[in-house]
Each structure stands twice: as C-alpha cells, then as structure tokens.
Scaffold this motif. Structure first.
Motif, PDB file in Angstrom:
ATOM      1  N   ARG A  69      28.307  45.243  45.782  1.00  0.00           N
ATOM      2  CA  ARG A  69      29.429  46.110  45.393  1.00  0.00           C
ATOM      3  C   ARG A  69      28.926  47.316  44.605  1.00  0.00           C
ATOM      4  N   LEU A  70      27.910  47.101  43.791  1.00  0.00           N
ATOM      5  CA  LEU A  70      27.312  48.197  43.027  1.00  0.00           C
ATOM      6  C   LEU A  70      26.742  49.240  43.987  1.00  0.00           C
ATOM      7  N   GLU A  71      26.007  48.780  44.997  1.00  0.00           N
ATOM      8  CA  GLU A  71      25.426  49.684  46.000  1.00  0.00           C
ATOM      9  C   GLU A  71      26.519  50.431  46.771  1.00  0.00           C
ATOM     10  N   ALA A  72      27.619  49.741  47.053  1.00  0.00           N
ATOM     11  CA  ALA A  72      28.713  50.344  47.823  1.00  0.00           C
ATOM     12  C   ALA A  72      29.589  51.265  46.974  1.00  0.00           C
ATOM     13  N   GLY A  73      29.361  51.259  45.664  1.00  0.00           N
ATOM     14  CA  GLY A  73      30.149  52.114  44.785  1.00  0.00           C
ATOM     15  C   GLY A  73      31.510  51.554  44.419  1.00  0.00           C
ATOM     16  N   VAL A  74      31.707  50.245  44.604  1.00  0.00           N
ATOM     17  CA  VAL A  74      33.001  49.645  44.281  1.00  0.00           C
ATOM     18  C   VAL A  74      32.888  48.594  43.173  1.00  0.00           C
ATOM     19  N   TYR A  75      31.744  48.547  42.511  1.00  0.00           N
ATOM     20  CA  TYR A  75      31.563  47.595  41.408  1.00  0.00           C
ATOM     21  C   TYR A  75      32.575  47.892  40.311  1.00  0.00           C
ATOM     22  N   GLY A  76      33.166  46.841  39.765  1.00  0.00           N
ATOM     23  CA  GLY A  76      34.149  47.014  38.703  1.00  0.00           C
ATOM     24  C   GLY A  76      35.568  47.141  39.217  1.00  0.00           C
ATOM     25  N   ARG A  77      35.757  47.039  40.525  1.00  0.00           N
ATOM     26  CA  ARG A  77      37.089  47.058  41.143  1.00  0.00           C
ATOM     27  C   ARG A  77      37.362  45.666  41.695  1.00  0.00           C
ATOM     28  N   CYS A  78      38.574  45.180  41.512  1.00  0.00           N
ATOM     29  CA  CYS A  78      38.965  43.869  42.016  1.00  0.00           C
ATOM     30  C   CYS A  78      38.895  43.862  43.542  1.00  0.00           C
ATOM     31  N   VAL A  79      38.272  42.827  44.107  1.00  0.00           N
ATOM     32  CA  VAL A  79      38.147  42.735  45.562  1.00  0.00           C
ATOM     33  C   VAL A  79      39.474  42.400  46.232  1.00  0.00           C
ATOM     34  N   ASP A  80      40.453  41.909  45.458  1.00  0.00           N
ATOM     35  CA  ASP A  80      41.757  41.570  46.027  1.00  0.00           C
ATOM     36  C   ASP A  80      42.745  42.725  45.942  1.00  0.00           C
ATOM     37  N   CYS A  81      42.928  43.278  44.748  1.00  0.00           N
ATOM     38  CA  CYS A  81      43.975  44.292  44.562  1.00  0.00           C
ATOM     39  C   CYS A  81      43.440  45.700  44.339  1.00  0.00           C
ATOM     40  N   GLY A  82      42.145  45.843  44.075  1.00  0.00           N
ATOM     41  CA  GLY A  82      41.554  47.159  43.872  1.00  0.00           C
ATOM     42  C   GLY A  82      41.680  47.707  42.460  1.00  0.00           C
ATOM     43  N   ALA A  83      42.367  46.969  41.583  1.00  0.00           N
ATOM     44  CA  ALA A  83      42.511  47.418  40.189  1.00  0.00           C
ATOM     45  C   ALA A  83      41.167  47.296  39.473  1.00  0.00           C
ATOM     46  N   PRO A  84      40.985  48.071  38.406  1.00  0.00           N
ATOM     47  CA  PRO A  84      39.738  47.941  37.648  1.00  0.00           C
ATOM     48  C   PRO A  84      39.629  46.554  37.004  1.00  0.00           C
ATOM     49  N   VAL A  85      38.428  45.991  37.051  1.00  0.00           N
ATOM     50  CA  VAL A  85      38.141  44.742  36.346  1.00  0.00           C
ATOM     51  C   VAL A  85      37.878  45.150  34.895  1.00  0.00           C
ATOM     52  N   PRO A  86      38.553  44.534  33.926  1.00  0.00           N
ATOM     53  CA  PRO A  86      38.390  44.950  32.525  1.00  0.00           C
ATOM     54  C   PRO A  86      36.927  44.901  32.066  1.00  0.00           C
ATOM     55  N   GLU A  87      36.557  45.889  31.247  1.00  0.00           N
ATOM     56  CA  GLU A  87      35.192  45.981  30.720  1.00  0.00           C
ATOM     57  C   GLU A  87      34.756  44.683  30.042  1.00  0.00           C
ATOM     58  N   GLY A  88      35.646  44.085  29.256  1.00  0.00           N
ATOM     59  CA  GLY A  88      35.302  42.845  28.563  1.00  0.00           C
ATOM     60  C   GLY A  88      34.956  41.735  29.532  1.00  0.00           C
ATOM     61  N   ARG A  89      35.670  41.671  30.646  1.00  0.00           N
ATOM     62  CA  ARG A  89      35.382  40.655  31.671  1.00  0.00           C
ATOM     63  C   ARG A  89      34.015  40.907  32.298  1.00  0.00           C
ATOM     64  N   LEU A  90      33.720  42.171  32.592  1.00  0.00           N
ATOM     65  CA  LEU A  90      32.421  42.498  33.177  1.00  0.00           C
ATOM     66  C   LEU A  90      31.288  42.286  32.175  1.00  0.00           C
ATOM     67  N   ALA A  91      31.574  42.505  30.906  1.00  0.00           N
ATOM     68  CA  ALA A  91      30.549  42.263  29.885  1.00  0.00           C
ATOM     69  C   ALA A  91      30.229  40.770  29.809  1.00  0.00           C
ATOM     70  N   ALA A  92      31.257  39.947  29.916  1.00  0.00           N
ATOM     71  CA  ALA A  92      31.069  38.497  29.846  1.00  0.00           C
ATOM     72  C   ALA A  92      30.539  37.932  31.162  1.00  0.00           C
ATOM     73  N   ARG A  93      31.028  38.453  32.273  1.00  0.00           N
ATOM     74  CA  ARG A  93      30.650  37.946  33.609  1.00  0.00           C
ATOM     75  C   ARG A  93      30.358  39.145  34.511  1.00  0.00           C
ATOM     76  N   PRO A  94      29.153  39.698  34.447  1.00  0.00           N
ATOM     77  CA  PRO A  94      28.853  40.892  35.246  1.00  0.00           C
ATOM     78  C   PRO A  94      29.069  40.699  36.744  1.00  0.00           C
TER      79      PRO A  94
END
Length: 110
Positions: A69-94
């Motif tokens: 997803r990082l390579e595709a440029g969509v990292y940090g976006r929910c794969v289901d709804c497309g909303a941003p994944v919260p920073e805190g969630r990515l910090a805890a579970r990259p």
C-alpha cells in the motif's frame, strides 16, 4: 506518520518476523533419548510453536501488504471505506489496513 518512517518501521517489523519464524521453525529439541512423557511435552511445545508460526505468518502477510500500500501511495487509507486510518492507530499498528470503525465491523462478523 510520514512514508519514510512508516517504511522503516514496516521493514524492521518484517525483518524481526522473518527472524522469529526462522527460529520457531528450527528443531531445537530432539526426541530420540526422551521418555514417552517427555515426548508428549515436546508435542505440546511443537503445537505451541506452530500456533506462534501461524500468528507470525499472518502478521508478516499484513506487513507485506502494508508495504505494498505504501508503494501504491494508498498507505494510511482504510482498504474498506477509503477514510484515513488515524495516526495513533498507525503508530501502534503500522500494518493496520482499516480504520477503527471498519476493523470493529470486521471483528464483529467473525
């Protein structure tokens, strides 16, 4: 989380998971000289090791997908709804692929 930091964390996680899986797949105990009771305990240890390998394999798959997803440029976006994944969630579970709401819905369905 910026892409460079995310990539570094994910690559580190991948290396650690690969190392752990290699260690778990090794055969540190030989059952040749053991009694029947000891052999039973080795089976229990083998079952436990297999469960840990399966969990590590699932996490490894998630990490590899996150790098994709990082390579595709969509990292940090929910794969289901497309909303941003919260920073805190990515910090805890990259490797997180879903926002909190979509992950909760998915877990409830299981």
């Amino acid at each position: 989380m910026d892409d460079a930091n995310a990539r570094a964390r994910l690559e580190h996680m991948l290396a650690e998971l690969d190392r752990s899986i290699r260690v778990l797949r090794g055969d540190p105990v030989s059952v040749g000289d053991r009694s029947a009771a000891d052999a039973g305990s080795v089976l229990t240890e083998a079952d436990r090791a297999q469960a840990m390998i399966e969990a590590a394999d699932r996490q490894r798959t998630a990490v590899v997908a996150a790098l994709g997803r990082l390579e595709a440029g969509v990292y940090g976006r929910c794969v289901d709804c497309g909303a941003p994944v919260p920073e805190g969630r990515l910090a805890a579970r990259p490797e997180a692929s879903r926002c909190v709401q979509c992950q909760s819905r998915r877990e409830r369905r299981r």
